[in-house]
Design a protein around this motif. Structure first.
Motif, PDB file in Angstrom:
ATOM      1  N   TYR A   1       0.827  -1.205   0.000  1.00 28.34           N
ATOM      2  CA  TYR A   1       0.000   0.000   0.000  1.00 28.34           C
ATOM      3  C   TYR A   1       0.867   1.263   0.000  1.00 28.34           C
ATOM      4  O   TYR A   1       0.573   2.232  -0.715  1.00 28.34           O
ATOM      5  N   LEU A   2       1.919   1.267   0.790  1.00 29.26           N
ATOM      6  CA  LEU A   2       2.782   2.446   0.841  1.00 29.26           C
ATOM      7  C   LEU A   2       3.517   2.648  -0.480  1.00 29.26           C
ATOM      8  O   LEU A   2       3.646   3.793  -0.950  1.00 29.26           O
ATOM      9  N   LEU A   3       3.987   1.570  -1.087  1.00 28.57           N
ATOM     10  CA  LEU A   3       4.671   1.702  -2.369  1.00 28.57           C
ATOM     11  C   LEU A   3       3.727   2.231  -3.449  1.00 28.57           C
ATOM     12  O   LEU A   3       4.112   3.080  -4.264  1.00 28.57           O
ATOM     13  N   LEU A   4       2.491   1.740  -3.464  1.00 26.58           N
ATOM     14  CA  LEU A   4       1.529   2.229  -4.445  1.00 26.58           C
ATOM     15  C   LEU A   4       1.191   3.694  -4.197  1.00 26.58           C
ATOM     16  O   LEU A   4       1.042   4.479  -5.143  1.00 26.58           O
ATOM     17  N   SER A   5       1.062   4.078  -2.937  1.00 27.15           N
ATOM     18  CA  SER A   5       0.779   5.477  -2.622  1.00 27.15           C
ATOM     19  C   SER A   5       1.919   6.381  -3.086  1.00 27.15           C
ATOM     20  O   SER A   5       1.690   7.436  -3.683  1.00 27.15           O
TER      21      SER A   5
ATOM     22  N   ALA B   1      -6.355  11.091  -5.781  1.00 25.59           N
ATOM     23  CA  ALA B   1      -7.326  10.235  -5.098  1.00 25.59           C
ATOM     24  C   ALA B   1      -6.750   8.839  -4.865  1.00 25.59           C
ATOM     25  O   ALA B   1      -6.908   8.258  -3.786  1.00 25.59           O
ATOM     26  N   TRP B   2      -6.070   8.272  -5.862  1.00 28.03           N
ATOM     27  CA  TRP B   2      -5.466   6.956  -5.686  1.00 28.03           C
ATOM     28  C   TRP B   2      -4.336   6.994  -4.666  1.00 28.03           C
ATOM     29  O   TRP B   2      -4.165   6.051  -3.884  1.00 28.03           O
ATOM     30  N   CYS B   3      -3.568   8.056  -4.673  1.00 26.45           N
ATOM     31  CA  CYS B   3      -2.501   8.194  -3.681  1.00 26.45           C
ATOM     32  C   CYS B   3      -3.071   8.187  -2.268  1.00 26.45           C
ATOM     33  O   CYS B   3      -2.574   7.470  -1.382  1.00 26.45           O
ATOM     34  N   LEU B   4      -4.136   8.964  -2.047  1.00 23.43           N
ATOM     35  CA  LEU B   4      -4.759   9.018  -0.722  1.00 23.43           C
ATOM     36  C   LEU B   4      -5.458   7.708  -0.383  1.00 23.43           C
ATOM     37  O   LEU B   4      -5.486   7.291   0.786  1.00 23.43           O
ATOM     38  N   PHE B   5      -6.024   7.059  -1.379  1.00 25.55           N
ATOM     39  CA  PHE B   5      -6.699   5.784  -1.138  1.00 25.55           C
ATOM     40  C   PHE B   5      -5.730   4.747  -0.593  1.00 25.55           C
ATOM     41  O   PHE B   5      -6.010   4.074   0.410  1.00 25.55           O
ATOM     42  N   PHE B   6      -4.592   4.586  -1.243  1.00 27.40           N
ATOM     43  CA  PHE B   6      -3.623   3.588  -0.797  1.00 27.40           C
ATOM     44  C   PHE B   6      -3.013   3.969   0.548  1.00 27.40           C
ATOM     45  O   PHE B   6      -2.746   3.094   1.383  1.00 27.40           O
TER      46      PHE B   6
END
Length: 246
Positions: free
Chosen positions: A126-130, A171-176
């Motif tokens: 999750y952190l890497l994707l964010s 939005a995807w950054c905050l989601f992950f």
């Protein structure tokens, strides 16, 4: 001397066609259309099986060598790829041997920390994707989703699309980042079965729900723009990853 008879002329229609081992265009086209669906269904079933196996081994809080191996396989595979791509192969082999020796040394401890291993794996993903989405918002280049949308639409985006895709990247950054935060809170404060249900069983459906929500919101915000299909998004994602590959 007897008259010489003219050589017999062989017509093209009389030549027997040579046997061909090539596949007909119809069957080849059918195979090329069916195979992506077969592969997609297979990967989906594998992901579902992996999620339930991860939930079963981590939620029971029992010592499990199989569960530890299951939890370490994705992390070990990713690390092996990174070490293999190092310019100095000897250094990558040395570090790989050191990591393998550490795993063997701490194996009795790791088999009793299956839930912790799965938590660290989910947190890292999750952190890497964010970070992967968020870092494209800080630099001078276009955001990740903007580049993907430009690839889908042939390099041309309207001003409204450029603004919207940048917002989607955020939005995807905050989601992950939120997924990582909720996972950490549940792992520390809730029963382990609650955390495992969220991380192992609900993670994939929540990501799919995010995709659906973004698609519906896009249709409302950009009603006049040509919508991109899921296949277009997958192709754009693959192209983005291939551009970043060393």
């Amino acid at each position: 001397m007897p008259p010489q008879l003219p050589a017999a002329e062989v017509l093209p229609s009389e030549v027997a066609p040579a046997p061909s081992a090539s596949v007909s265009p119809v069957s080849a086209g059918s195979t090329s259309r069916v195979w992506p669906w077969v592969r997609g269904v297979g990967l989906a079933l594998l992901a579902v099986a992996w999620a339930f196996a991860a939930h079963f081994t981590s939620a029971h809080q029992a010592s499990s060598g199989w569960g530890a191996l299951l939890a370490l396989t994705p992390m070990s595979s990713a690390l092996a790829v990174v070490l293999w791509r190092m310019p100095a192969r000897w250094l990558g082999a040395l570090l790989g041997a050191a990591v393998l020796g550490g795993l063997v040394w701490f194996w009795p401890f790791l088999t009793g920390q299956v839930a912790l291993l799965f938590y660290l794996e989910h947190l890292g993903v999750y952190l890497l994707l964010s970070v992967f989405f968020g870092r494209t918002l800080a630099g001078p280049e276009e955001s990740l989703v903007t580049r993907m949308a430009r690839s889908v639409h042939g390099g041309v985006l309207s001003p409204a699309q450029a603004v919207y895709t940048r917002q989607v990247t955020l939005a995807w950054c905050l989601f992950f980042a939120g997924m990582a935060l909720v996972s950490t809170g549940l792992f520390l404060l809730a029963p382990i079965v609650v955390w495992s249900t969220f991380a192992n069983l609900l993670g994939g459906p929540l990501i799919a729900l995010m995709f659906v929500g973004e698609f519906l919101w896009r249709r409302r915000v950009l009603p006049e723009e040509k919508p991109a299909s899921m296949a277009d998004a997958v192709r754009a994602w693959k192209a983005e990853r291939s551009d970043k590959a060393p």
